[in-house]
Design a protein around this motif. Structure first.
Motif, mmCIF file in Angstrom:
data_model
loop_
_atom_site.group_PDB
_atom_site.id
_atom_site.type_symbol
_atom_site.label_atom_id
_atom_site.label_comp_id
_atom_site.label_asym_id
_atom_site.label_seq_id
_atom_site.Cartn_x
_atom_site.Cartn_y
_atom_site.Cartn_z
ATOM 1 N N GLY A 61 0.855 -1.257 -0.009
ATOM 2 C CA GLY A 61 0.146 -0.079 -0.091
ATOM 3 C C GLY A 61 0.821 1.306 -0.045
ATOM 4 N N SER A 62 2.023 0.927 0.239
ATOM 5 C CA SER A 62 2.896 2.232 0.365
ATOM 6 C C SER A 62 4.394 2.022 -0.261
ATOM 7 C CB SER A 62 3.014 2.795 1.813
ATOM 8 O OG SER A 62 2.118 3.141 2.409
ATOM 9 N N PRO A 63 4.367 1.753 -1.521
ATOM 10 C CA PRO A 63 5.252 0.977 -2.177
ATOM 11 C C PRO A 63 6.784 2.023 -2.203
ATOM 12 C CG PRO A 63 4.061 1.790 -3.824
ATOM 13 C CD PRO A 63 3.242 1.935 -2.270
ATOM 14 N N ARG A 64 6.539 3.291 -1.887
ATOM 15 C CA ARG A 64 7.715 4.011 -1.940
ATOM 16 C C ARG A 64 8.195 4.687 -0.696
ATOM 17 N NH1 ARG A 64 7.103 8.464 -6.525
ATOM 18 N NH2 ARG A 64 9.261 8.721 -5.947
ATOM 19 N N ALA A 65 7.316 4.160 0.552
ATOM 20 C CA ALA A 65 7.874 4.590 1.771
ATOM 21 C C ALA A 65 8.923 3.620 2.189
ATOM 22 C CB ALA A 65 6.525 4.412 2.825
ATOM 23 N N ARG A 66 9.630 4.118 3.058
ATOM 24 C CA ARG A 66 10.655 3.229 3.728
ATOM 25 C C ARG A 66 10.424 2.538 5.020
ATOM 26 N NH1 ARG A 66 15.657 7.402 4.372
ATOM 27 N NH2 ARG A 66 13.630 8.650 5.215
ATOM 28 N N ILE A 67 10.126 1.357 5.108
ATOM 29 C CA ILE A 67 9.773 0.626 6.326
ATOM 30 C C ILE A 67 10.790 -0.242 7.064
ATOM 31 C CG2 ILE A 67 8.043 -1.321 7.068
ATOM 32 C CD1 ILE A 67 6.470 -0.683 4.359
ATOM 33 N N VAL A 68 10.600 0.028 8.286
ATOM 34 C CA VAL A 68 11.547 -0.595 9.419
ATOM 35 C C VAL A 68 10.487 -1.553 10.044
ATOM 36 C CG1 VAL A 68 13.336 -0.525 11.232
ATOM 37 C CG2 VAL A 68 13.111 1.200 9.227
ATOM 38 N N ALA A 69 10.651 -2.846 9.924
ATOM 39 C CA ALA A 69 9.962 -3.735 10.917
ATOM 40 C C ALA A 69 10.529 -4.458 11.773
ATOM 41 C CB ALA A 69 9.395 -4.718 9.756
ATOM 42 N N VAL A 70 10.119 -4.512 12.883
ATOM 43 C CA VAL A 70 10.876 -4.832 14.255
ATOM 44 C C VAL A 70 10.063 -5.919 15.062
ATOM 45 C CG1 VAL A 70 12.071 -2.740 14.560
ATOM 46 C CG2 VAL A 70 9.998 -3.112 16.026
ATOM 47 N N ASP A 71 10.889 -6.837 15.487
ATOM 48 C CA ASP A 71 10.241 -7.982 16.463
ATOM 49 C C ASP A 71 11.370 -8.342 17.269
ATOM 50 O OD1 ASP A 71 7.351 -9.472 16.361
ATOM 51 O OD2 ASP A 71 8.860 -10.798 16.865
ATOM 52 N N VAL A 72 11.140 -9.095 18.282
ATOM 53 C CA VAL A 72 11.678 -9.550 19.450
ATOM 54 C C VAL A 72 12.276 -11.122 19.026
ATOM 55 C CG1 VAL A 72 10.210 -10.821 21.009
ATOM 56 C CG2 VAL A 72 12.587 -9.702 21.825
ATOM 57 N N CYS A 73 11.670 -11.818 18.057
ATOM 58 C CA CYS A 73 11.759 -13.011 17.633
ATOM 59 C C CYS A 73 12.391 -13.379 16.576
ATOM 60 C CB CYS A 73 10.385 -13.773 17.637
ATOM 61 S SG CYS A 73 10.323 -15.586 17.289
ATOM 62 N N GLU A 74 13.730 -13.611 16.503
ATOM 63 C CA GLU A 74 14.450 -13.968 15.176
ATOM 64 C C GLU A 74 13.700 -14.700 14.196
ATOM 65 O OE1 GLU A 74 17.032 -13.098 12.263
ATOM 66 O OE2 GLU A 74 17.032 -12.154 14.204
ATOM 67 N N ALA A 75 13.232 -15.762 14.864
ATOM 68 C CA ALA A 75 12.506 -17.057 13.791
ATOM 69 C C ALA A 75 11.436 -16.388 12.875
ATOM 70 C CB ALA A 75 12.099 -17.985 14.712
ATOM 71 N N SER A 76 10.488 -15.428 13.716
ATOM 72 C CA SER A 76 9.622 -14.784 13.191
ATOM 73 C C SER A 76 10.070 -13.596 12.049
ATOM 74 C CB SER A 76 8.661 -14.038 14.019
ATOM 75 O OG SER A 76 8.186 -14.839 14.968
ATOM 76 N N LEU A 77 11.285 -13.191 12.228
ATOM 77 C CA LEU A 77 11.670 -12.193 11.155
ATOM 78 C C LEU A 77 12.076 -12.998 10.207
ATOM 79 C CD1 LEU A 77 13.971 -9.534 13.710
ATOM 80 C CD2 LEU A 77 11.729 -9.290 12.329
ATOM 81 N N VAL A 78 12.840 -14.137 10.296
ATOM 82 C CA VAL A 78 13.291 -14.963 8.970
ATOM 83 C C VAL A 78 12.016 -15.329 8.186
ATOM 84 C CG1 VAL A 78 14.008 -17.291 8.323
ATOM 85 C CG2 VAL A 78 15.177 -15.950 10.313
ATOM 86 N N GLN A 79 10.617 -15.747 8.850
ATOM 87 C CA GLN A 79 9.552 -15.891 8.019
ATOM 88 C C GLN A 79 9.071 -14.657 7.596
ATOM 89 O OE1 GLN A 79 6.814 -18.654 9.835
ATOM 90 N NE2 GLN A 79 7.859 -18.632 11.651
ATOM 91 N N ALA A 80 9.351 -13.566 8.167
ATOM 92 C CA ALA A 80 8.726 -12.153 7.578
ATOM 93 C C ALA A 80 9.564 -11.993 6.312
ATOM 94 C CB ALA A 80 8.685 -11.027 8.674
ATOM 95 N N ARG A 81 10.876 -11.808 6.464
ATOM 96 C CA ARG A 81 11.628 -11.703 5.318
ATOM 97 C C ARG A 81 11.172 -12.434 3.907
ATOM 98 N NH1 ARG A 81 15.855 -12.225 8.998
ATOM 99 N NH2 ARG A 81 16.664 -10.221 9.905
ATOM 100 N N ALA A 82 10.906 -13.811 4.185
ATOM 101 C CA ALA A 82 10.642 -14.457 3.068
ATOM 102 C C ALA A 82 9.283 -14.206 2.502
ATOM 103 C CB ALA A 82 10.689 -16.134 3.523
ATOM 104 N N ARG A 83 8.475 -14.210 3.667
ATOM 105 C CA ARG A 83 7.125 -13.786 3.181
ATOM 106 C C ARG A 83 6.919 -12.517 2.524
ATOM 107 N NH1 ARG A 83 2.007 -15.158 5.206
ATOM 108 N NH2 ARG A 83 3.003 -16.232 7.167
ATOM 109 N N VAL A 84 7.600 -11.694 2.610
ATOM 110 C CA VAL A 84 7.548 -10.190 2.136
ATOM 111 C C VAL A 84 8.251 -10.201 0.715
ATOM 112 C CG1 VAL A 84 8.181 -7.588 2.044
ATOM 113 C CG2 VAL A 84 7.046 -8.546 4.175
ATOM 114 N N ALA A 85 9.391 -10.851 0.769
ATOM 115 C CA ALA A 85 10.150 -10.983 -0.444
ATOM 116 C C ALA A 85 9.300 -11.779 -1.560
ATOM 117 C CB ALA A 85 11.454 -11.843 -0.215
ATOM 118 N N ALA A 86 8.528 -12.630 -1.046
ATOM 119 C CA ALA A 86 7.715 -13.511 -2.240
ATOM 120 C C ALA A 86 6.419 -12.647 -2.687
ATOM 121 C CB ALA A 86 7.303 -14.741 -1.519
ATOM 122 N N ALA A 87 6.022 -11.865 -1.866
ATOM 123 C CA ALA A 87 4.497 -11.101 -2.080
ATOM 124 C C ALA A 87 4.962 -9.660 -2.692
ATOM 125 C CB ALA A 87 3.819 -11.068 -0.989
#
Length: 276
Positions: A61-87
């Motif tokens: 929805g905001s393709p030209r914004a600069r998003i910083v996404a934070v979470d305390v769980c490294e395993a969740s961040l690994v999944q998040a990177r893959a999910r967003v990269a694919a979508a």
């Protein structure tokens, strides 16, 4: 989810939960993200991004914004990177492991903060919201989205189904959270020092004429969320095994022909006032 400020993420970190979060985000994207679009070049902080289920829609929805996404769980961040990269392959997202109580960012570094389905799990939501003001520039905005399990209405009626949902509310309270927090967003943000707080209810209504919502919300979001907590509810003595199974069976009936369900989410927006 930030385990440093909660006694436990009541839904757990299983593959089943990751799938449920993704289905929930995709099913409700049009409802929850409508009106949320950040300008090109703006810096956006997503707090508690988890497996990236909401990050996908923020980035789209905001393709030209600069998003910083934070979470305390490294395993969740690994999944998040893959999910967003694919979508959203060209998404501009920076991933950081961080504790929301001690964010590694400069004062006023962000133009906007986005918080979705996070406060309900926190012991001290006012403390966290107040702390987020430090990294949000004066005049910047915060958007908070939460559900409220007390808003769940369904047909056919069933005291057993209601008891199963209430068990989830009680388990979350025991873990230090609040599954009814949606109704509290205005006073929470007001108490945290924000100005111009506006809260808009976002209601889901489902019946057989809306088959995508029957599957995506009734079955794969609401019922899946409740039924996954069977062992915890029984161990806590909140229901007998027979009553729990009856409650889940009755919840499943609302996804059949003739069944209906209503649920309200709450979306709040506010402004960080000038410091002084």
């Amino acid at each position: 989810m930030n385990t440093a400020v909660t006694l436990g993420y009541v839904h757990g970190y299983s593959d089943h939960e990751a799938l449920r979060l993704g289905c929930q985000a995709d099913t409700l994207a049009g409802l929850l993200h409508a009106g949320t679009a950040y300008p090109a070049g703006s810096r956006v902080l997503e707090v508690g991004c988890g497996v990236g289920a909401q990050t996908v829609h923020l980035a789209a929805g905001s393709p030209r914004a600069r998003i910083v996404a934070v979470d305390v769980c490294e395993a969740s961040l690994v999944q998040a990177r893959a999910r967003v990269a694919a979508a959203v392959p060209r998404a501009r997202v920076e991933w950081r492991r961080a504790d929301v109580r001690d964010l590694p960012f400069a004062d006023g570094e962000f133009d906007h903060v986005f918080v979705c389905f996070v406060l309900e799990h926190l012991v001290d939501p006012v403390g966290v919201l107040s702390g987020l003001r430090r990294v949000l520039r004066p005049g910047g905005t915060i958007t908070v989205i939460e559900g409220d399990h007390g808003s769940a209405l369904f047909h056919p009626p069933s005291r057993y189904a209601r008891a199963a949902i209430d068990a989830l509310v009680q388990l979350q309270a025991t873990a230090g959270g609040d599954a009814l927090i949606g109704r509290r967003l205005q006073p929470l943000l007001d108490s945290s020092g924000y100005d111009g707080v506006e809260v808009c209810p976002r209601t889901v209504y489902v019946d057989r004429t809306r088959p995508a919502l029957v599957d995506g919300f009734t079955r794969s979001t609401l019922i899946a969320m409740v039924e996954a907590l069977r062992e915890d509810a029984l161990a806590a003595g909140l229901l007998t095994p027979m009553d729990w199974d009856r409650g889940i069976a009755d919840l499943r009936r609302i996804a059949d022909e003739g069944g209906t369900v209503h649920y309200t989410f709450f979306k709040a927006c506010a402004v960080n006032p000038p410091r002084g």
